[in-house]
Design an enzyme around this catalytic site. Structure first.
Site: not given
Ligand code: NAP
Length: 248
Positions: A156, A160
């Protein structure tokens, strides 16, 4: 900041940070907000409802961002239907945690394909219509672990960190056509992705955050909005940290 008449695509817009971004664009007047999702139809429909309530035209597209052909046809379909694509937010992402000695090849590939190849494929597809328009904004959601590493997240964090390199290269390639490419690097944000963390770990993590708490998706969305609009017209190739000071 106004996004009037803008057509916006937010991948992974069904939940979490992506949903907050999509809603923020709709609130800022974007005429059309398209979200993509992997499989959670109910969540995607709920987001579409939130977007239409803000007065935006909204639709959801189901495709796996690790499928490059699907990424290409999604962008082509948007441009065919709406005539343009002004903003691409590469937000969809996922992680499979595990110490490096236990990481399976298939989990490595899945994380690299979803978190890095997907954004690449969408950027490649979006760059053509954006070049024709002579303008556009791309924002890639990377992560604090791409900046600083994190035990248990080799693939991961590699993906990133790779996304940061991709952001800077594409920013250089597309700048002469008026297309800006930036990244937002969130710290720990309260979404489904961090919901599984137990209280102990959550407390330990919070102790390492100067602002003393996890962030919320809306706080990340404001940074995405800024980098997508005219307020950041002289910024490209930048990585904006939204991490409560966790990594400076
Ligand atoms: P989340 O709540 O788990 O939501 C993930 C989203 O991505 C959902 O809409 C999911 O669709 C979609 N998704 C996952 N795999 C996919 C694929 N193979 N093809 C198409 N869509 C896909 O995640 P989040 O926390 O909002 O994170 C959003 C972004 O921020 C990500 O890139 C993550 O790496 C980054 N990020 C998050 C954090 C954190 O602490 N949360 C920190 C740093 C970076 P479904 O709903 O259909 O499953």
């Amino acid at each position: 900041m106004s996004f009037k008449d803008k057509v916006v695509l937010v991948t992974g817009g069904s939940r979490g940070i992506g949903r907050a971004c999509a809603v923020a664009f709709a609130k800022a007047g974007a005429s059309t907000v398209i979200i993509s999702y992997a499989g959670n139809e109910a969540a995607a429909q709920e987001t579409v409802g939130l977007l239409t309530a803000e007065g935006a035209k909204a639709e959801s597209l189901r495709f796996d961002v690790s499928d490059t052909a699907a990424c290409t046809s999604a962008v082509e379909g948007i441009v065919k239907a709406h005539g343009r694509l002004d903003v691409l937010v590469n937000n969809a992402g996922m992680a499979v945690d595990g110490l490096v000695m236990r990481v399976k090849d298939e989990d490595w590939d899945k994380q690299l394909d979803t978190n890095l190849r997907g954004p690449f494929a969408l950027i490649r597809a979006a760059s053509r219509p954006m070049m024709k328009q002579r303008g556009g904004a791309i924002v890639n959601i990377t992560s604090v672990v791409g900046d600083m590493g994190n035990p248990g997240q080799a693939a991961y964090s590699a993906a990133k960190a790779g996304l940061i390199g991709l952001t800077k290269t594409v920013a250089r390639e597309l700048s002469s056509r008026g297309i800006r490419v930036n990244a937002v690097s969130p710290g720990f944000i309260g979404t489904d992705m961090t919901a599984h963390l137990n209280d102990d770990l959550r407390q330990k993590m919070t102790e390492g955050i100067p602002l003393g708490r996890l962030g919320n998706p809306e706080e990340v969305a404001q940074a995405v909005l800024f980098l997508s609009g005219d307020a950041s017209s002289y910024i490209t190739g930048e990585v904006l940290k939204v991490n409560g000071g966790m990594y400076m």
